[in-house]
Design an enzyme around this catalytic site. Structure first.
Site, PDB file in Angstrom:
ATOM      1  N   GLU A  73     -24.202  23.161  37.100  1.00 28.03           N
ATOM      2  CA  GLU A  73     -24.846  24.072  36.142  1.00 28.03           C
ATOM      3  C   GLU A  73     -25.526  23.279  35.030  1.00 28.03           C
ATOM      4  O   GLU A  73     -26.677  23.542  34.672  1.00 28.03           O
ATOM      5  CB  GLU A  73     -23.802  25.027  35.551  1.00 28.03           C
ATOM      6  CG  GLU A  73     -24.331  25.936  34.464  1.00 28.03           C
ATOM      7  CD  GLU A  73     -23.339  26.183  33.337  1.00 28.03           C
ATOM      8  OE1 GLU A  73     -23.699  26.005  32.155  1.00 28.03           O
ATOM      9  OE2 GLU A  73     -22.193  26.556  33.643  1.00 28.03           O
ATOM     10  N   HIS A  74     -24.833  22.290  34.481  1.00 28.74           N
ATOM     11  CA  HIS A  74     -25.407  21.468  33.418  1.00 28.74           C
ATOM     12  C   HIS A  74     -26.629  20.690  33.913  1.00 28.74           C
ATOM     13  O   HIS A  74     -27.647  20.597  33.222  1.00 28.74           O
ATOM     14  CB  HIS A  74     -24.365  20.469  32.901  1.00 28.74           C
ATOM     15  CG  HIS A  74     -23.478  21.022  31.829  1.00 28.74           C
ATOM     16  ND1 HIS A  74     -23.368  20.458  30.579  1.00 28.74           N
ATOM     17  CD2 HIS A  74     -22.653  22.090  31.819  1.00 28.74           C
ATOM     18  CE1 HIS A  74     -22.510  21.156  29.839  1.00 28.74           C
ATOM     19  NE2 HIS A  74     -22.059  22.155  30.583  1.00 28.74           N
TER      20      HIS A  74
END
Length: 343
Positions: A32-33
């Site tokens: 996600e990051h």
């Protein structure tokens, strides 16, 4: 929602912490990051500028069973919002330097949560409710697992799980369905095909109450009391939502009135629900002076016992129902809340 100036757009993947093997704990959140860290078309700075530069915002979250990348902006900038999200999803580079940088960022995020006792106690409760299984592990991972995750691990997990059968797009705001479908059709052929992944069912080997105590030198004791409940597919979830409202969801609830208003034993006390595909939980949380722990637990037990013995009055149930319906109606005025609900 033709009366709204905004549109909210979400790109969802049906994979999260429950899909991770123990050695890759935190990999979904890591990915996600990294989707914000640059694509073949945009740098990390250009990704944020592309949305913020048109007055919108961009964010994401990782849950136990899904990951969501979402943006919000003026309805006439929908195509630009979609292009940024699709670019992140399809063209992220996962550069080695960015991976190492973000590994450090996530470790700082993990340290931040450990410094927040009200958050830490929830993770300790999860470990106790769901021992030795993904639901009991932190979504951020651990220092050990974060150090062990390689670029190959990240790419393999993404390519195996970020596939058509596990992906959906939801949108809400001043849009037509036809317009959204037409816009997405331009990107659809590039989404990798694949079967939706599966996770192991939640295990519940517990036969007697469990207690977990961690001692820290802080001003306030944090209490979290958990019960396993039903899944998000179970018809009982509607009654449970009303029960939770009666018990501790708001300032009118029994726990708030008895523990805080009547006795002054806690500043913060509430109950909350989590629903998963095959199980769920109800959690009662409180922050209080350790010397008041026994009194507070006694009052909580009394209120729980009362719920099992005495049927709530018609007026109390009506207030709880009106509160829940009112909260739903209020949230559906907001394009972001509606997009999340649709997703």
């Amino acid at each position: 929602m033709p009366h709204r100036a905004s549109v909210s757009l979400g790109l969802w993947v049906g994979v999260g912490g429950r899909y991770e093997p123990v050695e890759l704990n935190g990999v979904s959140h890591f990915i996600e990051h990294l989707l914000f860290k640059g694509t073949s078309k945009r740098s990390a700075k250009e990704i944020s500028q592309a949305v913020e530069g048109i007055g919108g915002y961009l964010n994401a979250f990782t849950g136990e069973e899904s990951t969501c990348f979402y943006s919000k902006g003026r309805h006439d900038r929908f195509d630009e919002l979609l292009d940024v999200l699709a670019d992140m999803f399809l063209n992220s580079k996962f550069e080695t330097a960015e991976i190492e940088k973000e590994r450090g960022v996530i470790k700082e995020e993990l340290a931040m949560y450990l410094d927040q006792p009200q958050h830490h106690v929830q993770e300790l409760l999860n470990e106790t409710l769901w021992p030795n299984q993904p639901l009991g592990r932190p979504l951020t991972g651990t220092m050990k697992s974060l150090d062990a995750i390689t670029r190959a691990d990240l790419l393999h997990f993404q390519r195996s799980n970020y596939v058509t059968d596990a992906t959906l797009i939801s949108a809400a705001g001043n849009l037509s369905h036809k317009r959204v479908v037409r816009a997405i059709a331009r990107y659809a052929p590039r989404f990798p095909r694949g079967k939706r992944p599966h996770f192991a069912p939640a295990a519940n080997p517990q036969v007697q109450p469990r207690v977990r105590i961690v001692t820290r030198k802080i001003e306030q004791a944090q209490l979290a009391l958990g019960f396993r409940t039903c899944s998000r597919h179970d018809e009982r979830r509607f009654a449970l939502r009303l029960l939770n409202t009666l018990l501790g969801e708001n300032m009118s609830s029994r726990l708030f009135q008895v523990v805080r208003e009547d006795r002054g034993l806690a500043y913060n006390i509430y109950s909350s629900l989590s629903f998963f595909d095959d199980t769920g939980d109800l959690v009662i949380s409180a922050g209080l002076d350790a010397e008041n722990g026994d009194k507070t637990l006694s009052l909580i037990r009394r209120e729980l016992r009362r719920l099992t013995i005495t049927t709530p009055s018609a007026s109390e149930l009506r207030r709880a129902r009106d509160y829940v319906i009112g909260q739903i109606d209020l949230s559906l005025e907001n394009t972001e809340s509606l997009m999340m609900w649709l997703g």
